[in-house]
Design a protein around this motif. Structure first.
Motif, PDB file in Angstrom:
ATOM      1  N   GLN A  20     -13.908  12.847  12.187  1.00 16.58           N
ATOM      2  CA  GLN A  20     -12.973  11.736  12.437  1.00 16.58           C
ATOM      3  C   GLN A  20     -13.170  11.177  13.839  1.00 16.58           C
TER       4      GLN A  20
ATOM      5  N   THR B 114      -5.265  10.863  16.481  1.00 16.72           N
ATOM      6  CA  THR B 114      -3.824  10.591  16.528  1.00 16.72           C
ATOM      7  C   THR B 114      -3.081  11.925  16.650  1.00 16.72           C
ATOM      8  N   ALA B 116      -0.858  12.965  14.727  1.00 16.46           N
ATOM      9  CA  ALA B 116      -0.747  13.518  13.362  1.00 16.46           C
ATOM     10  C   ALA B 116      -1.966  14.384  13.048  1.00 16.46           C
ATOM     11  N   ASP B 117      -3.162  13.882  13.368  1.00 17.90           N
ATOM     12  CA  ASP B 117      -4.385  14.672  13.134  1.00 17.90           C
ATOM     13  C   ASP B 117      -4.403  15.906  14.035  1.00 17.90           C
ATOM     14  N   TYR B 149       4.667   6.997  17.295  1.00 20.69           N
ATOM     15  CA  TYR B 149       3.276   7.086  17.784  1.00 20.69           C
ATOM     16  C   TYR B 149       2.452   8.184  17.146  1.00 20.69           C
ATOM     17  N   MET B 150       2.887   8.666  16.003  1.00 19.81           N
ATOM     18  CA  MET B 150       2.110   9.719  15.331  1.00 19.81           C
ATOM     19  C   MET B 150       0.764   9.212  14.810  1.00 19.81           C
ATOM     20  N   ASP B 151       0.669   7.896  14.566  1.00 18.34           N
ATOM     21  CA  ASP B 151      -0.590   7.372  14.031  1.00 18.34           C
ATOM     22  C   ASP B 151      -1.359   6.543  15.067  1.00 18.34           C
TER      23      ASP B 151
END
Lengths: 268, 325
Positions: A20, B114, B116-117, B149-151
């Motif tokens: 990614q 991000t 999230a990742d 702002y998780m993404d």
């Protein structure tokens, strides 16, 4: 999920995260892709001149030689130059922050490197095939077995390339300035199997080279792709790479274990 | 029950010394000189389970080095450390599963991914079951207010947003002990206040053992119950915040303002600041009786204003540092 699966899952997730991250930079793909194309173009012209009036050199025809170069360069372009960032992390002390996690440091780094190399490698593979078709002619692959062996060998070569760079980067724990080691390594890798097949070296040089990891980095995948040596010989070549993969991994683990007591954190 | 203990913990580094000038540089090339720097000297303390402890000290005092030895990052030169009954250096991996760490200047989340990742990756690293992780992430997102702002790639977040994400990420595996090294460094006042409120709530709600290093007294006042002060590598104060605050009782700051000019000298007690009609005094109540000083000031003339304040915690700590140069 079972405990062993949970333990292994972290390395797979790290590899996916590295893919990614690699995909986050379209710009760098473009720049490195152009460099690869320019490199292949220049050497295809040099080989064309070298072959003037000759049908083959060291058993390779012109088309095979260009395909050889395309395949030989691919693993090092795919693996990139992690030495620089890894070495900087060791010198700055950033690496110390990565050790306070429940993972095997070498395996975790290797997973990230493999993820990045996979993302880059697929892009370079597609580009390499197009370049080869343009500058060398048809792909010299005659069977599914050869294609599978070439792909496996390319992946092994990129993996060994990453581990050797990690091992050299870890010398930063002892040597303040270790870029000379990397410089020597990259130049030897270029001469011993990348710029030209090993068959073009003297017999003594070839014998010595087979005791080093350099044939595993470029010669083996390039030979399998450009001049299929037959299934038994290809299996031996892949075995040689597997042995160097294991040796490189163990060398990294040993260096890391020795370096563990030398961790310092700048500014701490 | 003891969660963290340090017994005569010391750490020294060998630092290369290179004097100025070309000649010295050439000499250093042939025969380098080294100096041993004692970053931490014989530090001993214990932290009980559920305690929220501030580990204070000026820059270079040895705070971060101590926290790095307690988290297994650095190997002590001598002495022993124990966290949750484990040796941080020898049982680093086992300990890592039970502790969380936030280093204000370093990121544990990947810069180009991000949050999230990053959370999913850290969950996998800490071997959190995927289903449990699926429940934990939304809980942390809501609690820390980081949904917006998780993404967004971490590199595009402000420092305050990033620190919120970092603290939330450090809780992904529900650690029993949380180490925070300068969690508010570089933050503006508003964000600092938000982060402190989050930490105070975290300590209260989860009952986790929290060990905070900081040179910002504001962090400590809001969050901690006990302070250990370290200076020049050694512990100089180890007491409850209440006791530390009591030190302020011996020192009062008096401000006075009169309607017209008056004589502001009170014998031995001289004003630290003065104008013809106003003055400020620092009164050590062990030397001067407060009541007598106030009576003397009231009798000097027609008063417009009079204030009596305790010493700031920041000043108390500064005095502790100054007392041990």
């Amino acid at each position: 999920m079972s405990a062993p699966r949970l333990k292994l899952r972290k390395y797979a997730v790290a590899a996916i995260a590295a893919v990614q991250e690699r995909l986050a930079y379209r710009g760098s793909f473009l720049g490195e892709g152009l460099t690869y194309a320019l490199w292949v173009f220049v050497f295809s012209r040099i080989w064309r001149a070298a072959y003037a009036g000759r049908a083959e050199l060291a058993g390779y025809g012109l088309s095979q030689m260009v395909w050889y170069f395309i395949a030989a360069e691919l693993p090092s372009f795919a693996a990139g130059r992690p030495f620089w960032s890894l070495s900087d992390d060791m010198k700055s002390g950033q690496v110390a922050y990565l050790v306070s996690r429940p993972y095997d440091f070498v395996a975790y780094n290797f997973s990230q490197g493999a993820g990045q190399a996979l993302a880059s490698g697929l892009a370079y593979l597609a580009e390499g095939i197009l370049l080869g078709l343009a500058f060398a002619g048809p792909l010299p692959v005659s069977s599914v077995l050869q294609a599978a062996a070439a792909l496996a060998s390319l992946a092994l070569a990129a993996s060994i390339q990453y581990l050797l760079q990690l091992a050299i980067a870890m010398t930063a724990f002892w040597a303040e300035e270790n870029s000379a080691f990397y410089w020597i390594f990259s130049k030897l890798a270029l001469v011993l199997g990348t710029l030209m097949p090993l068959e073009m070296l003297s017999e003594t040089a070839q014998r010595v080279t087979w005791w080093t990891p350099f044939p595993a980095l470029a010669y083996v995948p390039a030979r399998i792709l450009a001049a299929w040596p037959g299934a038994p010989a290809a299996a031996r070549l892949l075995g040689f790479q597997l042995a160097w993969l294991a040796l490189s991994f163990l060398a990294c683990e040993a260096i890391y274990a020795a370096a563990r007591s030398r961790f310092a954190v700048n500014g701490g | 029950m003891v969660a963290i203990s340090a017994a005569s913990l010391s750490k020294s580094f060998r630092a290369k010394v290179r004097p100025a000038g070309l000649r010295a540089s050439l000499k250093s090339l042939a025969r380098p000189d080294y100096r041993v720097v004692e970053a931490v000297r014989e530090v001993s303390f214990e932290v009980e389970v559920g305690e929220v402890v501030a580990f204070l000290g000026p820059n270079g005092a040895g705070k971060s080095t101590t926290i790095k030895m307690l988290t297994g990052i650095l190997r002590p030169s001598s002495g022993t450390a124990s966290v949750l009954g484990l040796d941080p250096c020898r049982q680093r991996v086992a300990l890592a599963r039970s502790i969380g760490a936030v280093f204000g200047q370093r990121s544990q989340l990947w810069f180009h991914l991000t949050p999230a990742d990053g959370f999913r990756l850290l969950g996998a690293v800490y071997e959190v079951e995927p289903k449990a992780l699926g429940r934990k992430i939304p809980e942390l997102v809501e609690r820390f207010g980081i949904g917006a702002y998780m993404d967004v790639p971490l590199r595009k977040l402000s420092l305050g947003e990033r620190i919120r994400c970092e603290i939330a990420a450090s809780l992904i595996h529900e650690p029993k002990v949380l180490f925070l090294d300068e969690p508010t460094i570089g933050l503006d006042l508003v964000v600092k206040r938000e982060v402190r409120a989050l930490l105070a709530e975290l300590a209260k709600r989860d009952g986790a053992t929290v060990f905070i290093t900081s040179h910002d007294v504001g962090d400590i006042e809001r969050v901690c119950k006990r302070a250990i002060i370290i200076h020049h590598g050694g512990v100089v104060v180890d007491e409850s915040m209440k006791e530390l605050r009591h030190r302020s009782l011996s020192r009062k700051y008096i401000g006075v303002k009169y309607a017209s000019p008056v004589d502001l000298d009170l014998g031995e007690l001289k004003p630290v600041k003065r104008t013809p009609t106003a003055a400020s005094y620092v009164v050590d109540t062990r030397e001067h009786r407060l009541e007598e000083v106030l009576r003397a000031l009231v009798g000097r003339g027609e008063l417009e204003d009079l204030t009596v304040e305790d010493e700031d915690l920041e000043d108390i700590i500064a005095r502790i540092y100054e007392a041990r140069p």
